[in-house]
Design a protein around this motif. Structure first.
Motif, PDB file in Angstrom:
ATOM      1  N   LEU A  42      16.481   9.025 -11.025  1.00 33.10           N
ATOM      2  CA  LEU A  42      16.919   9.138 -12.418  1.00 33.10           C
ATOM      3  C   LEU A  42      16.056   8.333 -13.391  1.00 33.10           C
ATOM      4  CD1 LEU A  42      20.834   8.970 -12.603  1.00 33.10           C
ATOM      5  CD2 LEU A  42      19.370  10.875 -13.200  1.00 33.10           C
ATOM      6  N   THR A  43      15.743   7.098 -13.043  1.00 35.26           N
ATOM      7  CA  THR A  43      15.108   6.213 -14.039  1.00 35.26           C
ATOM      8  C   THR A  43      13.897   5.445 -13.529  1.00 35.26           C
ATOM      9  OG1 THR A  43      16.494   4.363 -13.366  1.00 35.26           O
ATOM     10  CG2 THR A  43      17.347   5.786 -15.123  1.00 35.26           C
ATOM     11  N   LYS A  44      13.661   5.450 -12.244  1.00 36.25           N
ATOM     12  CA  LYS A  44      12.613   4.603 -11.631  1.00 36.25           C
ATOM     13  C   LYS A  44      12.821   3.133 -12.019  1.00 36.25           C
ATOM     14  CE  LYS A  44       8.980   7.575 -10.277  1.00 36.25           C
ATOM     15  NZ  LYS A  44       8.433   8.785 -10.748  1.00 36.25           N
ATOM     16  N   GLY A  45      14.062   2.749 -12.253  1.00 38.09           N
ATOM     17  CA  GLY A  45      14.351   1.349 -12.584  1.00 38.09           C
ATOM     18  C   GLY A  45      14.357   1.054 -14.076  1.00 38.09           C
ATOM     19  N   GLY A  46      13.857   1.990 -14.893  1.00 35.66           N
ATOM     20  CA  GLY A  46      13.799   1.778 -16.340  1.00 35.66           C
ATOM     21  C   GLY A  46      15.114   2.117 -16.990  1.00 35.66           C
ATOM     22  N   PRO A  47      15.256   2.030 -18.291  1.00 39.54           N
ATOM     23  CA  PRO A  47      14.265   1.488 -19.216  1.00 39.54           C
ATOM     24  C   PRO A  47      14.271  -0.040 -19.172  1.00 39.54           C
ATOM     25  CG  PRO A  47      16.249   2.136 -20.396  1.00 39.54           C
ATOM     26  CD  PRO A  47      16.467   2.514 -18.970  1.00 39.54           C
ATOM     27  N   MET A  48      13.106  -0.608 -19.219  1.00 38.11           N
ATOM     28  CA  MET A  48      12.937  -2.066 -19.249  1.00 38.11           C
ATOM     29  C   MET A  48      13.669  -2.745 -18.095  1.00 38.11           C
ATOM     30  SD  MET A  48      13.388  -2.392 -23.333  1.00 38.11           S
ATOM     31  CE  MET A  48      14.491  -0.995 -23.409  1.00 38.11           C
ATOM     32  N   ASN A  49      13.625  -2.116 -16.927  1.00 36.40           N
ATOM     33  CA  ASN A  49      14.224  -2.651 -15.686  1.00 36.40           C
ATOM     34  C   ASN A  49      15.751  -2.711 -15.732  1.00 36.40           C
ATOM     35  OD1 ASN A  49      11.596  -3.154 -14.611  1.00 36.40           O
ATOM     36  ND2 ASN A  49      11.495  -4.957 -15.921  1.00 36.40           N
TER      37      ASN A  49
END
Lengths: 441, 310
Positions: free
Chosen positions: B253-260
């Motif tokens: 979904l996010t690859k860990g983003g936004p801004m972790n």
């Protein structure tokens, strides 16, 4: 599924004698190589090139080489991140493949597990008028070529000429100040621009590093070990980004790689940084899709604007990684010769429509460039690339900072107001320091 | 006492016979558990010890590195991204498991009723659990898409909003989204497990409690819940373990983003270990999950042992 691999090197033939033999013999008449390579196996890991014909050409090359040499070649095509994971597994275990396609930093990360291909690199450089600097930076470690650059995918500003014209802008902005002004006007007209600020492995880099460099910011000093991010130049870049962000299409901090393509093709975004896949997709769909035809006709590509420190760009790079663990080093070398052969590489490049361009100076004079006027700019863009980690080499520290999206998040944190610009720079600089400290140790 | 004596050679031969060992209960016991022990050693203990070894080294994908003691762990606790990730992981797990619990138990109670096509619907409810994670995540990604969110389309076209939320852009909302998708995926497991527990409760108990004047809520709290509790706790512990170490949904979904904002330990470990090539650091990040999971596992094992003894 993997094909069973040859576990023993081919009989009593030494690597040196075989290299000499294959070097002397072109692909068309591989009499000596044919005998030497017959019965050996070669597994090659590849990803998907955007232009399908490029994949087919690679497959056909493998078939041709196999036919000429009697070598059994297995091309394993992997999707997306899988290629990186499988490559990492081969590096860690020394098994599973002989050659793989790597990206920007892989050569530095895996240098000790890659074969020395300096002789081949010199030969191909001579053949095509010399390597561009970016290829040397990406493929040379400790003065030796540990990989061979396949090419780079130049990212340009994709923009809607009609929407820019409607906002009174008749050419793509040439400076960052002009880009900011243009973004404001376009936003007012309901046709905002968008720059990827999400964890997008490709667009995240190609969109954000050029902004840092254009304002004179840099991650490291020339030694590649001293962090240089916390500077007035970086702060200016962040402040510029924060200002332009308010005129973006909503959602850019969540954009992954496909999202800016989709926004542009949906007509929701008037400009974004991308390779030429947006244009190629609209052109391919144009004959049957009037919406795509309209986008194709009304879009063009522009160069990065010039900042106080100059004009820079960051592109995805692909390299051939020859694993030192391969029991079939002669097969590796033979395939690489076939890839860089004049009968193959220029044709492959032209088919790719400037999506992927080999990094040879001499290619500028070859018939490898697309006829389409909207793709002509990529010939110039090919000379502009800079690798992350500047002003140092593309070290593991630079690679780690890229993979952790530190720079992207620095801009995003300031743009969204999560941190003040100065605090965002300090946050990023601290992350860089921690990374550099680890690698220095 | 028998006067028969066994010659020494025959005795030695008998000791080598399989029958001799099978006759000895103690030896037989070891032989029977040996395959399981070997499997556990090979598939669990060995990789676990290797991971500990990696975590105590500065190993990269290309180089074996050297022993660095606890440096990797010490560095982690000085890293803002790791600390944010640790917080995210706890919020992600607590949020997702709470939703699974509420919806799972609710769904199980509904499915326990008799109605038309109940078997078909029970099977259909399992779909989110059966569908490969990546496929389900791709569908949700499309629904939360910044450009084409179907949820936003409905909200705007039904007049409820003039502009839909930026699901994956706002850090808090993005974390909520990954929690929601994880709960969506895990709820069927909870529901079906609890349903199995519900169906094992004898009808007599409900009849008896009804005769005693118990209402619906009393029947639930004094009959259903205590009897279904062992199954519920097992499902709960498994859910916590799976959610705590989840990778696919966040990465997709996010690859860990936004801004972790949505990074969890598994995605950060992947990022450090494979994307950046720092195997030692990646292993250390993974191993920091261990204390939390170990507490749960020990608690669960002790509970199982207690219930077995009883």
């Amino acid at each position: 599924m993997d094909t069973p691999r040859s576990l023993t090197p081919p009989s009593s033939i030494t690597r040196r004698s075989l290299l000499a033999a294959t070097a002397a013999v072109p692909l068309a008449t591989p009499a000596i190589a044919q005998n030497a390579l017959k019965g050996t196996k070669l597994t090659i890991l590849v990803g998907q090139f955007y232009v399908p014909e490029n994949n087919a050409q690679l497959d056909q090359l493998a078939v041709d080489v196999a036919k000429d040499t009697g070598m059994e070649i297995h091309v394993e095509r992997l999707a997306g991140d899988e290629l990186g994971v499988k490559t990492a597994a081969v590096v860690a275990t020394g098994r599973g493949a002989d050659l793989s396609i790597g990206v920007e930093f892989d050569t530095y990360l895996y240098a000790s597990k890659l074969a020395d291909v300096t002789d081949l690199a010199n030969e191909f450089g001579k053949q095509y008028g010399g390597w561009l600097d970016v290829a040397k930076q990406a493929c040379m470690v400790g003065g030796k070529w540990k990989s061979l650059c396949i090419g780079q995918a130049p990212a340009a500003w994709n923009y809607r000429v009609d929407q820019f014209a409607a906002a009174g802008i008749n050419k793509f902005p040439d400076t960052f100040d002009d880009l900011l002004k243009a973004a404001k006007v376009l936003h007012g007209k309901g046709t905002p621009i968008g720059m990827t600020l999400g964890h997008a492995s490709g667009d995240g880099r190609s969109t954000n590093y050029p902004v840092l460099w254009a304002f004179g910011g840099k991650e490291f000093e020339k030694d590649g070990r001293t962090v240089a991010l916390n500077s007035a130049e970086t702060l200016r870049a962040v402040e510029w980004y924060k200002e332009i962000y308010q005129y973006f299409i909503p959602g850019t901090t969540a954009w992954l790689d496909p999202d800016n393509n989709q926004a542009f093709l949906a007509g929701k975004c008037s400009a974004t940084v991308n390779v030429n896949t947006i244009y190629l997709a609209s052109r391919a769909a144009a004959p049957t899709n009037p919406v795509m035809k309209n986008i194709m006709e009304n879009m063009d590509h522009g160069n990065w604007p010039r900042g106080p420190a100059g004009r820079f760009a960051s592109y995805n790079i692909n390299t051939w990684l020859p694993f030192a663990s391969s029991p079939n080093r002669a097969g590796q070398m033979h395939f690489l010769r076939a890839w860089f052969d004049k009968s193959f590489l220029p044709k492959w490049t032209k088919t790719g429509q400037s999506y992927f361009i080999p990094t040879f100076a001499g290619f500028d004079n070859l018939d490898v460039w697309p006829e389409d006027p909207k793709l002509k700019i990529f010939r110039e863009l090919n000379k502009l690339n800079r690798l992350e980690g500047y002003a140092g080499p593309p070290t593991p520290s630079a690679a780690e900072a890229v993979s952790k999206y530190i720079l992207v998040d620095m801009f995003a944190k300031a743009c969204t107001g999560q941190l003040k610009p100065k605090a965002a720079v300090e946050w990023a600089a601290k992350e860089y320091e921690q990374i550099a400290k680890k690698h220095r140790a | 006492m028998s006067g028969t004596t066994i010659p020494a050679v025959a005795l030695r031969r008998r000791r080598r016979d399989l029958g001799y060992w099978l006759d000895h209960e103690r030896a037989l016991g070891y032989m029977l558990v040996a395959p399981v022990v070997l499997l556990l050693l090979g598939l669990v203990a060995y990789p676990f010890m290797v991971a500990i070894g990696y975590a105590l080294s500065n190993r990269t994908l290309a180089d074996a590195g050297e022993f660095v003691g606890l440096d990797n762990f010490i560095d982690l606790f000085d890293d803002d991204i790791y600390l944010q990730t640790l917080r995210n992981t706890f919020v992600f797990t607590a949020g997702s498991v709470s939703l699974r619990l509420v919806f799972g138990v609710g769904l199980a109670l509904l499915l326990n009723e008799s109605f038309r096509f109940s078997r078909l619907i029970r099977a259909a409810v399992l779909l989110p659990w059966i569908v490969p994670t990546v496929l389900g995540t791709m569908a949700w990604l499309w629904m939360f898409n910044p450009n084409f969110s179907v949820i936003n389309w409905v909200l705007v076209h039904s007049g409820l909003m003039t502009e839909g939320p930026n699901w994956l852009t706002d850090p808090d909302l993005a974390l909520f989204c990954v929690i929601l998708v994880n709960a969506w995926r895990g709820t069927p497991f909870m529901a079906i497990t609890v349903l199995a527990g519900l169906q094992s409760i004898p009808q007599d108990l409900y009849d008896a409690s009804a005769i005693d004047g118990a209402g619906k809520f009393q029947r639930f709290f004094y009959v259903t819940l205590p009897l279904v509790m062992p199954v519920l706790l097992t499902a709960l512990v498994l859910s916590i373990i799976w959610t705590f170490s989840d990778f696919g949904i966040v990465y997709g979904l996010t690859k860990g983003g936004p801004m972790n904002a949505t990074h969890v330990l598994a995605t950060l470990s992947y990022q450090a270990g494979l994307a950046a090539g720092n195997i030692g650091e990646g292993a250390a990040i993974s191993l920091t999950m261990l204390p939390m999971l170990l507490v749960l596992i020990i608690w669960q094992l002790r509970r199982i042992r207690r219930s077995t003894v009883l």
